[in-house]
Design a protein around this motif. Sequence first.
Motif, mmCIF file in Angstrom:
data_model
loop_
_atom_site.group_PDB
_atom_site.id
_atom_site.type_symbol
_atom_site.label_atom_id
_atom_site.label_comp_id
_atom_site.label_asym_id
_atom_site.label_seq_id
_atom_site.Cartn_x
_atom_site.Cartn_y
_atom_site.Cartn_z
ATOM 1 N N UNK A 30 38.242 35.737 39.212
ATOM 2 C CA UNK A 30 36.986 35.833 38.224
ATOM 3 C C UNK A 30 37.130 34.986 37.185
ATOM 4 N N UNK A 31 36.027 33.989 37.228
ATOM 5 C CA UNK A 31 35.969 32.841 36.209
ATOM 6 C C UNK A 31 34.901 33.176 35.307
ATOM 7 N N UNK A 32 34.967 32.899 33.951
ATOM 8 C CA UNK A 32 33.745 32.842 33.453
ATOM 9 C C UNK A 32 33.835 32.401 31.799
ATOM 10 N N UNK A 33 32.986 31.703 31.280
ATOM 11 C CA UNK A 33 32.879 31.241 29.802
ATOM 12 C C UNK A 33 31.860 31.997 29.023
ATOM 13 N N UNK A 34 32.268 32.099 27.779
ATOM 14 C CA UNK A 34 31.501 32.746 26.818
ATOM 15 C C UNK A 34 31.087 34.053 27.129
ATOM 16 N N UNK A 35 29.806 34.674 27.395
ATOM 17 C CA UNK A 35 29.738 36.054 27.925
ATOM 18 C C UNK A 35 30.433 36.353 29.094
ATOM 19 N N UNK A 36 30.523 35.169 29.993
ATOM 20 C CA UNK A 36 31.056 35.114 31.395
ATOM 21 C C UNK A 36 32.549 35.380 31.256
ATOM 22 N N UNK A 37 32.820 34.913 30.077
ATOM 23 C CA UNK A 37 34.606 35.165 29.829
ATOM 24 C C UNK A 37 34.788 36.618 29.469
ATOM 25 N N UNK A 70 35.592 33.005 44.963
ATOM 26 C CA UNK A 70 35.696 32.943 43.374
ATOM 27 C C UNK A 70 34.193 33.497 42.776
ATOM 28 N N UNK A 71 34.379 34.295 41.900
ATOM 29 C CA UNK A 71 33.024 34.977 41.324
ATOM 30 C C UNK A 71 32.740 34.260 39.787
ATOM 31 N N UNK A 72 31.972 33.319 40.055
ATOM 32 C CA UNK A 72 31.608 32.680 38.560
ATOM 33 C C UNK A 72 30.614 33.430 37.947
ATOM 34 N N UNK A 73 30.970 33.970 36.590
ATOM 35 C CA UNK A 73 30.023 34.673 35.632
ATOM 36 C C UNK A 73 29.432 33.676 34.702
ATOM 37 N N UNK A 115 40.701 41.870 41.941
ATOM 38 C CA UNK A 115 40.741 40.488 41.136
ATOM 39 C C UNK A 115 41.922 40.025 41.223
ATOM 40 N N UNK A 116 42.044 38.718 41.941
ATOM 41 C CA UNK A 116 43.598 38.082 42.030
ATOM 42 C C UNK A 116 43.954 37.425 40.699
ATOM 43 N N UNK A 117 43.317 36.666 40.087
ATOM 44 C CA UNK A 117 43.343 36.221 38.928
ATOM 45 C C UNK A 117 42.160 35.845 38.039
ATOM 46 N N UNK A 118 42.309 35.557 36.768
ATOM 47 C CA UNK A 118 41.246 35.822 35.793
ATOM 48 C C UNK A 118 41.239 34.376 34.977
ATOM 49 N N UNK A 119 40.098 34.061 34.743
ATOM 50 C CA UNK A 119 39.847 32.925 33.932
ATOM 51 C C UNK A 119 38.819 33.115 32.866
ATOM 52 N N UNK A 120 39.319 33.066 31.546
ATOM 53 C CA UNK A 120 38.292 33.673 30.495
ATOM 54 C C UNK A 120 38.228 32.529 29.307
ATOM 55 N N UNK A 121 37.163 31.863 29.461
ATOM 56 C CA UNK A 121 36.953 30.447 28.405
ATOM 57 C C UNK A 121 36.176 31.012 27.116
ATOM 58 N N UNK A 122 36.650 30.562 26.040
ATOM 59 C CA UNK A 122 35.814 30.973 25.071
ATOM 60 C C UNK A 122 35.186 32.180 24.928
ATOM 61 N N UNK A 123 35.882 33.088 25.286
ATOM 62 C CA UNK A 123 35.319 34.680 25.429
ATOM 63 C C UNK A 123 36.150 35.416 24.379
ATOM 64 N N UNK A 124 36.051 36.660 24.364
ATOM 65 C CA UNK A 124 36.750 37.623 23.560
ATOM 66 C C UNK A 124 37.120 39.083 24.635
ATOM 67 N N UNK A 125 37.875 39.790 23.917
ATOM 68 C CA UNK A 125 38.358 41.117 24.759
ATOM 69 C C UNK A 125 37.311 42.324 23.687
ATOM 70 N N UNK A 126 36.807 41.840 22.751
ATOM 71 C CA UNK A 126 35.766 42.752 21.982
ATOM 72 C C UNK A 126 35.042 41.875 20.922
#
Length: 535
Positions: free
Chosen positions: A247-254, A149-152, A268-279
């Motif tokens: 691939x897991x991350x929050x904020x900028x990591x998301x 798991x890559x933690x951003x 990338x097998x699966x994605x976790x995006x917490x409190x992030x955005x696509x743009x």
Amino acid sequence: MSVPRRLLAVARPSIPRALSTPRPAARAPQASLLFARHQSNQAATRKLHHSAQRRAQVAAAAVEPEPEPVYDSTNPALSFPCLDKVESRSASLSRRTAASGPEPSYTTGRHLNFYSRKPILLDWGGILPEFNIAYETWGHLDANKSNAILLHTGLSASSHAHSTETNPKPGWWEKFIGPGKPLDTDKYFVICTNVIGGCYGSTGPSSVDPANGEQYATRFPILTMEDMVRAQLRLLDHLGIAKLYASVGSSMGGMQSLAAGVLSPERIGRIVSISGCARSHPYSIAMRHTQRQVLMMDPNWNRGFYYGGIPPHGGMKLAREIATVTYRSGPEWEQRFGRRRADPSRPPALCPDFLIETYLDHAGEKWCLEYDPNSLLYVSKAMDLFDLGQEHRNRINKVRQENSGKLQAYWEGRVPAYDANSDICSLTLPDKPYEEKEQSADEDTVGVEAASHEVPADLVAGLKPLANTPALVLGVASDILFPAWQQREIANTLKRTGNKNVTHIELGEEKSLFGHDTFLLDLEHVGGSVKSFLG
């Protein structure tokens, strides 16, 4: 206008009787005539002398009036301990020897290093001839290397997400990593890196440029989220990991977590995006712009070339205070601080006085020498530039294609890496400033409703590579920096790509009042959701 008595006394001086001229005795006619002429001459001389003297005295009285008496001020001057603290720090830093330098090391303890001798081309045309990535790991990589798991990280975090044997200091996600935790180290091999552009061991503006042996400073090239991810993928290549479990991350990591899936969906097998955005959206861009401006206006910033001198700690303190306002929420602060003052028994002051002010002041003080100011500028700008829409991706891909020959030429040593005539290092501000355009109330309402309910086709096209990637998208209602509607936008866009495995969770204020920082604090709801999704 009445004349002051003192001025009248000067204009008509009294002559003492002892100095007056005695009456002469009777004389012969000729002698009397000579004596009369003599007396007349003397009188004329005295009159001229007295007239000049009077004019000088009157002029002096007019030019130099009698000084007014000096009184104490009605009120005493305020004291400014907050400014005294900044000035004292500057004086302390200036006394350090040139050998040690005032710049802190920006490290958080022992970590692993990946050093790449292969140059990397950045999205906007810059080149890093070599780079280093600081990283840490927890758990064990299985035999087929399929459980990684890559933690951003967020903007200012290091690779130290959890304590290690060589660095027992608690990490920034300490409670979320470990046996039985959301990132279960009995199951997964967790990797966390410090992003390039950072200052916790990875190559950034404070690193030495191998071309001239000097620190990059603001000669460091502009970065994007995708550049950071490409560097991380180099690390995965080095570790022999062909595909991530998640691939897991929050904020900028998301943001990075999504970028990794778009850049290399096959890895990338699966994605976790917490409190992030696509743009990135205007509000967050505006807040980061303000932080950069107060930092760059600090005279010690010196256009980025402050290494070996006094760092812009005053600007950094203010930048962090502004950031902290966006990280936490109004409801939480109402409960935590209210309108209470630090010391109600003392009169109000212009320095921190209310409890919320002292909290912000402490946040700025604690951080102003813990992070490289130039890294804040570059990493926050990369966040502003983030846009996974297809139009933006097409533009960036075109720029990369145009610069691909430059990378090959540099790799072969045929041309210098730096081109003084390149436009990637220049900026021309518009001659005409922005002017607000009138818009009818109906048009404004329609625009807001469209933005609230419709998913932009451009963003759907940009996220199309994630159509088959399971995703967890989590938002927090009390978040003002990355509002919950931005996570809804991600989830709805992924669904529009045809993705049938999208989990969207939104924590209401009844579950979390911590705003954007909820991802750091809420082990139950954030951690529980991550653990359930990863399986």
